[in-house]
Motif scaffolding. Structure first.
Motif, PDB file in Angstrom:
ATOM      1  N   ILE A 174       1.085  -1.179  -0.054  1.00  9.16           N
ATOM      2  CA  ILE A 174      -0.038  -0.263   0.307  1.00  9.16           C
ATOM      3  C   ILE A 174       1.236   1.471  -0.090  1.00  9.16           C
ATOM      4  CG2 ILE A 174      -1.782   1.196   1.172  1.00  9.16           C
ATOM      5  CD1 ILE A 174      -3.094  -1.135   0.034  1.00  9.16           C
ATOM      6  N   ASP A 175       0.751   2.591  -0.885  1.00  5.43           N
ATOM      7  CA  ASP A 175       1.315   3.272  -0.866  1.00  5.43           C
ATOM      8  C   ASP A 175       0.263   4.568   0.647  1.00  5.43           C
ATOM      9  OD1 ASP A 175       2.253   5.855  -1.377  1.00  5.43           O
ATOM     10  OD2 ASP A 175       2.252   5.827  -3.526  1.00  5.43           O
ATOM     11  N   GLU A 176       0.707   4.573   1.080  1.00  5.77           N
ATOM     12  CA  GLU A 176      -0.547   5.443   1.728  1.00  5.77           C
ATOM     13  C   GLU A 176      -0.377   6.974   1.331  1.00  5.77           C
ATOM     14  OE1 GLU A 176      -0.570   4.885   6.649  1.00  5.77           O
ATOM     15  OE2 GLU A 176       2.140   4.990   5.458  1.00  5.77           O
ATOM     16  N   ALA A 177       0.676   7.246  -0.016  1.00  7.31           N
ATOM     17  CA  ALA A 177       0.200   8.876  -0.121  1.00  7.31           C
ATOM     18  C   ALA A 177      -1.171   8.602  -1.622  1.00  7.31           C
ATOM     19  CB  ALA A 177       1.620   9.141  -0.683  1.00  7.31           C
ATOM     20  N   ARG A 178      -1.517   7.911  -1.696  1.00 12.84           N
ATOM     21  CA  ARG A 178      -2.751   7.088  -2.675  1.00 12.84           C
ATOM     22  C   ARG A 178      -3.508   7.237  -3.072  1.00 12.84           C
ATOM     23  NH1 ARG A 178      -0.349   3.279  -6.649  1.00 12.84           N
ATOM     24  NH2 ARG A 178      -2.302   3.459  -8.545  1.00 12.84           N
ATOM     25  N   THR A 179      -4.964   7.531  -3.155  1.00 16.21           N
ATOM     26  CA  THR A 179      -6.141   7.097  -3.197  1.00 16.21           C
ATOM     27  C   THR A 179      -6.197   6.873  -4.516  1.00 16.21           C
ATOM     28  OG1 THR A 179      -6.543   9.477  -2.560  1.00 16.21           O
ATOM     29  CG2 THR A 179      -8.644   8.190  -3.597  1.00 16.21           C
ATOM     30  N   TYR A 180      -6.896   5.523  -4.130  1.00 19.40           N
ATOM     31  CA  TYR A 180      -7.088   4.475  -5.275  1.00 19.40           C
ATOM     32  C   TYR A 180      -7.981   4.437  -5.960  1.00 19.40           C
ATOM     33  CZ  TYR A 180      -2.874   2.208  -3.826  1.00 19.40           C
ATOM     34  OH  TYR A 180      -1.419   1.598  -3.477  1.00 19.40           O
ATOM     35  N   ILE A 256      -6.260   1.202   3.356  1.00 23.62           N
ATOM     36  CA  ILE A 256      -6.694   1.894   1.757  1.00 23.62           C
ATOM     37  C   ILE A 256      -7.643   3.075   1.886  1.00 23.62           C
ATOM     38  CG2 ILE A 256      -6.016   1.813  -1.122  1.00 23.62           C
ATOM     39  CD1 ILE A 256      -5.936  -1.262   0.296  1.00 23.62           C
ATOM     40  N   ASP A 257      -7.347   4.443   1.414  1.00 22.09           N
ATOM     41  CA  ASP A 257      -7.285   5.428   0.587  1.00 22.09           C
ATOM     42  C   ASP A 257      -7.995   5.192  -0.408  1.00 22.09           C
ATOM     43  OD1 ASP A 257      -9.088   7.619   0.938  1.00 22.09           O
ATOM     44  OD2 ASP A 257      -6.988   8.997   0.414  1.00 22.09           O
TER      45      ASP A 257
END
Length: 306
Positions: A174-180, A256-257
């Motif tokens: 998971i990339d915490e800086a991204r919104t999926y 996950i955002d």
């Protein structure tokens, strides 16, 4: 909320006097005041008018009094129904639950039943929703807590609580800086419950609504196994956030955002309406209280009562 607090309120309403209530319950007047204050804090409203010479319940207090009398009456009938001269247990309550219930408020329910009816034997089985409903229909359970109701003339169903659902996965994925968005989620390995189960029925439309099919799915009928697969980095999952609070706090999993939220998951109770009703009604009421108390203490919006 303790049974002692309910008893105190009922006796206080009957005596209309703090001193006489304290004497009858073999305690002190400050203790009575403290129990009343705890109840008012829990309900978020005044139950007794303050400042008047004459004791008087508020409208909310009158409603609470009626409910408390009903609950205490049910508890008394339950205690009577499980008493036997030789000490044997005449009644068994067979409860089925999915693992997200068994791992959250079910221990509180078991403890409360042990306190009010120590002679009552409870058999708890943890299974998936499909099997619980099927075995309920076949008469294997008195009460179940899962994602679907059992349908039939002999059953009564009710909403117990609601779980928030979030997408989560290992920090390795998971990339915490991204919104999926949905397309990006669909490209990742997804772990879910088996096909045709209620959780899967929510997964499929989530992607199909966007004309996207998940590229890779791994299924398991065990919430515990799904959590371990997530921690190991095998994929992501839509999962009740209340069931992974420890893993989130420890950093083993990350939320996950997402651009499209996953729908919440209602927990439904179904009970037999024709067998030892005094016992079942008390167990149902205690279950409602256990779920409510658990949700009231849950962090954020992870669990709530409808």
């Amino acid at each position: 909320m303790r049974d002692l607090d309910m008893v105190t309120f009922v006796v206080l309403a009957r005596n209309r006097h703090f001193g006489r209530t304290a004497e009858q319950l073999n305690t002190t007047q400050p203790a009575i005041s403290s129990r009343l204050a705890a109840l008012e804090a829990e309900f978020g409203c005044r139950l007794v008018h303050r400042g008047d010479r004459e004791f008087q319940l508020t409208l909310e207090g009158e409603r609470v009094l009626v409910v408390f009398k009903e609950i205490l009456g049910l508890i008394d009938r339950l205690k009577d129904s499980v008493k036997s001269p030789d000490g044997h247990v005449p009644d068994v309550v067979r409860i089925g639950a999915i693992d997200s219930v068994a791992s959250t408020w079910m221990p509180h329910l078991m403890e409360s039943l042990q306190q009010i009816a120590p002679n009552l034997r409870v058999e708890l089985i943890v299974e998936g929703t499909q099997r619980l409903v099927a075995e309920m229909v076949n008469g294997e359970f008195d009460l179940i807590f899962c994602l679907d109701p059992a349908i039939g003339d002999g059953f009564r169903s009710f909403n117990v609580c609601v779980w928030e659902m979030i997408w989560a996965g290992s920090p390795k994925l998971i990339d915490e800086a991204r919104t999926y968005d949905v397309d990006e989620l669909a490209q990742m390995p997804i772990i879910t419950f088996p096909k045709n189960t209620p959780p899967y029925r929510q997964i499929a439309p989530y992607f199909q609504d966007e004309s996207v099919l998940a590229s890779k799915m791994t299924s398991s009928n065990s919430l515990f196994a799904i959590i371990n697969l997530l921690i190991a980095g095998f994929g992501i999952s839509a999962i009740p956030s209340i069931t992974i609070q420890r893993e989130l706090e420890m950093g083993l999993l990350r939320p996950i955002d997402v651009s499209k939220r996953f729908p919440p998951m209602p927990i439904i109770g179904t009970y037999q309406s024709s067998t030892h009703q005094d016992v079942i009604q008390v167990v149902v009421e205690q279950a409602r209280r256990s779920a409510r108390d658990f949700c009231d203490n849950a962090a954020g919006k992870t669990a709530w009562i409808i």
